[in-house]
Design a protein around this motif. Structure first.
Motif, PDB file in Angstrom:
ATOM      1  N   TYR A   1      -3.400  11.656  -0.865  1.00 60.01           N
ATOM      2  CA  TYR A   1      -3.051  10.463  -1.644  1.00 60.01           C
ATOM      3  C   TYR A   1      -4.289   9.667  -2.059  1.00 60.01           C
TER       4      TYR A   1
ATOM      5  N   SER B   1     -11.533   9.433  -0.912  1.00 60.62           N
ATOM      6  CA  SER B   1     -10.343   9.254  -1.741  1.00 60.62           C
ATOM      7  C   SER B   1     -10.587   9.570  -3.210  1.00 60.62           C
TER       8      SER B   1
ATOM      9  N   PRO C   1       5.822   5.732   1.670  1.00 62.72           N
ATOM     10  CA  PRO C   1       6.109   4.836   0.541  1.00 62.72           C
ATOM     11  C   PRO C   1       6.378   3.381   0.924  1.00 62.72           C
TER      12      PRO C   1
ATOM     13  N   ALA D   1      -6.373   2.658  -5.003  1.00 60.82           N
ATOM     14  CA  ALA D   1      -5.706   1.411  -5.384  1.00 60.82           C
ATOM     15  C   ALA D   1      -5.779   0.382  -4.268  1.00 60.82           C
TER      16      ALA D   1
ATOM     17  N   MET E   1       2.426   4.830  -0.293  1.00 59.22           N
ATOM     18  CA  MET E   1       1.886   6.194  -0.181  1.00 59.22           C
ATOM     19  C   MET E   1       0.506   6.243   0.451  1.00 59.22           C
ATOM     20  N   VAL E   2       0.205   5.269   1.281  1.00 59.69           N
ATOM     21  CA  VAL E   2      -0.977   5.361   2.162  1.00 59.69           C
ATOM     22  C   VAL E   2      -0.492   5.279   3.613  1.00 59.69           C
ATOM     23  N   HIS E   3       0.220   6.271   4.071  1.00 61.70           N
ATOM     24  CA  HIS E   3       0.559   7.495   3.372  1.00 61.70           C
ATOM     25  C   HIS E   3       2.066   7.709   3.255  1.00 61.70           C
TER      26      HIS E   3
ATOM     27  N   GLN F   1      -3.794   6.602  -4.457  1.00 55.66           N
ATOM     28  CA  GLN F   1      -3.171   5.466  -3.785  1.00 55.66           C
ATOM     29  C   GLN F   1      -4.167   4.755  -2.873  1.00 55.66           C
TER      30      GLN F   1
ATOM     31  N   ALA G   1       0.842  -1.202   0.000  1.00 51.35           N
ATOM     32  CA  ALA G   1       0.000   0.000   0.000  1.00 51.35           C
ATOM     33  C   ALA G   1       0.871   1.245   0.000  1.00 51.35           C
TER      34      ALA G   1
END
Length: 400
Positions: free
Chosen positions: A205, A247, A150, A211, A146-148, A208, A144
């Motif tokens: 984000y 989001s 890298p 996703a 960039m949640v939140h 992201q 996951a």
């Protein structure tokens, strides 16, 4: 004293609550405190999911020791390397030197930045779809990024269908005994702080998060265990819908947020006039904020809730009033989209704040700036009633 909580026959909450903290990340006011969640799963092998803030390491160690009851700790799963969740890693290693750390390669590199111990000696790096058997329970690792941060991953336990969701699905606020969301009046007592947490911590984000939601939709989830706030075991679809809306930057309500910057009350008076006329037209749940009184994090959260935004600012040092400028910077930094925006300016000799406020929003996507704006020279006059009504009409029509 052991303050752990049993969540299932095999899973325990072993975190801590911080009610003394004033500012989360030294930025966001948390009048209700915050929780630092860590979880311990017992099977043939034992696994601890994340640690907590350094100030509460002693409590974590006491909770873990009590739940293990003499057993060893086999795995430490590190979903997120932010210090409020990773600060106790070295202490866990000192207490349980045989433990293996399971994390992403990026998390391992960050670990070397935070700590002096030999990270490579302990780390078992994992990637998307890797699994780890604890016995009856099997862990699957889902990336996951960039949640939140890298290096983030989330962990899905396939037997009891539990998602350890890192910083996703959390909230500001300490846990007050009731650890499950369904034990509280969540929609009234917790939702505003959950929204404020999401918008300010993760809100930038959105793609992201989308996703991650897509990956989560392929999992059968019976429980969500976030790193902050309450554990979810019911109404998961409601929670997921909120995250999907936030989001994707879609407003929750067709209503209006009005934020004003006023020194002597004249701009505030104009903001109140707009709010009153919108209410007379039947607009519900209007939010009005003085940007010098309210922390930007609260206003940003309501900007995610509302479909139309009105910013009213005096001209100050030939620009935007400083506190309004801070708010607008925060809105732009958090990537807000898909809103209707209206502006009002006040200036006794050279009103220019509308131009500067408009420029702030130029980089944001799908922000419809209304052609109608209102300029006040010192104070709103009766002769400007038609201009005020035209602005209100335009805002109201955007809600249709």
């Amino acid at each position: 004293m052991n303050c752990s909580r049993r969540l299932t026959d095999t899973l325990y909450w072993v975190g801590a609550n911080d009610r003394r903290i004033a500012l989360f990340e030294n930025v966001y006011p948390v009048p209700r405190g915050v929780s630092y969640n860590s979880y311990l799963l017992l099977d043939e092998k034992t696994a601890l999911f994340d640690t907590i803030d350094q100030a509460f390491t002693h409590q974590l160690l006491e909770n873990v020791s009590s739940v293990l009851d003499g057993r060893s700790l086999d795995y430490l799963i590190v979903n997120h390397m932010e210090p409020d969740h990773c600060a106790s890693i070295a202490d866990i290693l000192f207490r349980y030197p045989g433990v293996k750390i399971v994390c992403t390669a990026k998390a391992a590199n960050m670990m070397k930045q935070f700590f002096e111990f030999d990270v490579d000696q302990y780390v078992v790096p994992v990637k998307e779809g890797d699994t780890l058997s604890l016995g009856v329970h099997t862990l699957t690792f889902v990336m996951a990024p960039m949640v939140h941060w890298p290096e983030v991953m989330v962990t899905y336990e396939t037997t009891e269908k539990i998602l350890f969701s890192a910083d996703a699905f959390g909230s500001f606020g300490a846990i007050n005994g009731n650890i499950f969301a369904d034990e509280t009046d969540y929609k009234n007592q917790w939702l505003p702080e959950a929204r404020r947490y999401y918008c300010n911590i993760v809100g930038k984000y959105g793609p992201q998060v989308q996703a991650l939601l897509k990956k989560a939709s392929r999992l059968e989830i019976s429980m969500i265990c976030p790193l902050h706030s309450l554990v979810w075991r019911k109404d998961l679809d409601w929670l997921l819908e909120k995250y999907s809306r936030w989001s994707s930057y879609e407003p929750e309500e067709k209503t209006v947020l009005i934020a004003y910057a006023s020194v002597y009350g004249h701009t505030e008076q104009a903001a109140d006039a707009i709010a009153a006329r919108l209410a007379e037209r039947g607009v519900p749940n209007i939010a009005v904020y003085d940007v010098s009184k309210t922390h930007p994090s609260y206003i940003l959260a309501d900007a995610f809730r509302c479909s139309a935004l009105v910013f009213a600012s005096i001209t100050y040092n030939n620009g935007i009033f400083c506190n309004m400028e801070t708010l607008l910077h925060q809105i732009a930094a958090h990537n807000l989209q898909n809103r209707t925006v209206a502006f009002l300016e006040n200036g006794s000799w050279a009103p220019v704040s509308v131009k500067h406020m408009t420029d702030t929003f130029a980089s944001l996507k799908n922000m419809k700036v209304l052609e109608e704006s209102l300029t006040i020279r010192s104070s709103l006059k009766n002769c400007q009633g038609d201009c005020l009504e035209a602005l209100v009409d335009s805002i109201f029509q955007s809600l249709a």
